[in-house]
Design an enzyme around this catalytic site. Structure first.
Site, PDB file in Angstrom:
ATOM      1  N   SER A 179       0.807  -1.223   0.000  1.00  0.00           N
ATOM      2  CA  SER A 179       0.000   0.000   0.000  1.00  0.00           C
ATOM      3  C   SER A 179       0.841   1.275   0.000  1.00  0.00           C
ATOM      4  O   SER A 179       0.471   2.257  -0.639  1.00  0.00           O
ATOM      5  CB  SER A 179      -0.941   0.010   1.212  1.00  0.00           C
ATOM      6  OG  SER A 179      -1.795  -1.100   1.186  1.00  0.00           O
ATOM      7  N   HIS A 185       0.647   4.790   4.450  1.00  0.00           N
ATOM      8  CA  HIS A 185      -0.116   5.372   3.341  1.00  0.00           C
ATOM      9  C   HIS A 185       0.276   6.834   3.109  1.00  0.00           C
ATOM     10  O   HIS A 185       0.557   7.246   1.982  1.00  0.00           O
ATOM     11  CB  HIS A 185      -1.611   5.283   3.637  1.00  0.00           C
ATOM     12  CG  HIS A 185      -2.178   3.916   3.419  1.00  0.00           C
ATOM     13  ND1 HIS A 185      -3.527   3.685   3.286  1.00  0.00           N
ATOM     14  CD2 HIS A 185      -1.572   2.699   3.308  1.00  0.00           C
ATOM     15  CE1 HIS A 185      -3.734   2.399   3.106  1.00  0.00           C
ATOM     16  NE2 HIS A 185      -2.566   1.777   3.123  1.00  0.00           N
TER      17      HIS A 185
END
Length: 196
Positions: free
Chosen positions: A126, A177
């Site tokens: 991610s 993230h």
């Protein structure tokens, strides 16, 4: 920009770096499930465990990029890479794209190590995927003439949705993230140079 119309063979031939990265993630996922590897050896030695990283196991800043906890996790990240990756691979070339993807993933994992507690552990691509979004955000903000209004709005919308989901979904590496997106945005000019 994100619409794919190629056949599988055309896609694999045109975007080799993206294809290889996805295949590696799929292969690692299958190996983790394989009974010949008792106790999920790959998972045990590859998961990003901050305590072990602090103890000198630096490879755990790299290996989590290719590990995924569930099939849904793998599917989401693999699909995201398959959609977002081709445009950037075509723009940068396979080698530079691969370096960018890995470097944003590693930098996101370094940020996770520095900011989250030593007990924190994580897996997944991610951070690198958010690095791709950061790159696109840089492109549409500073190279507006190369994109239509619809393309820019698509990037803004996808970025907004990704950020919202980061904060509302459980068990998400928020630091990874955000750091991935930030490093993707900030390092984009280094990879672009005279491309535009």
């Amino acid at each position: 920009m994100f619409t794919r119309t190629e056949s599988f063979r055309e896609y694999a031939n045109s975007y080799r770096a993206v294809t290889v990265l996805i295949l590696i993630m799929m292969l690692v996922f299958v190996l983790v499930l394989f009974p010949a590897l008792p106790g999920n050896v790959l998972f045990y030695y590859g998961t990003g465990v901050n305590l072990y990283i602090a103890d000198g196991q630096w490879w755990r800043l790299i290996t989590p990029i290719f590990l995924h906890s569930t099939f849904t996790h793998l599917l989401f990240n693999g699909f995201s890479l398959a959609i977002f990756g081709p445009f950037l691979e075509k723009l940068l070339g396979a080698f530079k794209f691969s370096i960018f993807f890995l470097s944003t993933g590693i930098l996101a994992n370094i940020a996770t190590f520095l900011i989250n507690p030593l007990t924190y552990n994580h897996v997944g691509a991610s951070g690198a995927i958010f690095g791709l979004l950061g790159f696109f955000l840089y492109l549409v903000l500073f190279n507006k003439t190369n994109f239509t209004n619809n393309e820019r709005n698509t990037v803004y919308t996808l970025t907004g949705i990704a950020l919202i989901m980061t904060f509302i979904q459980p068990q998400i590496n928020v630091v990874g993230h955000l750091a991935g997106m930030a490093t993707g945005f900030l390092t984009a000019p280094l990879f672009l140079r005279k491309k535009w």
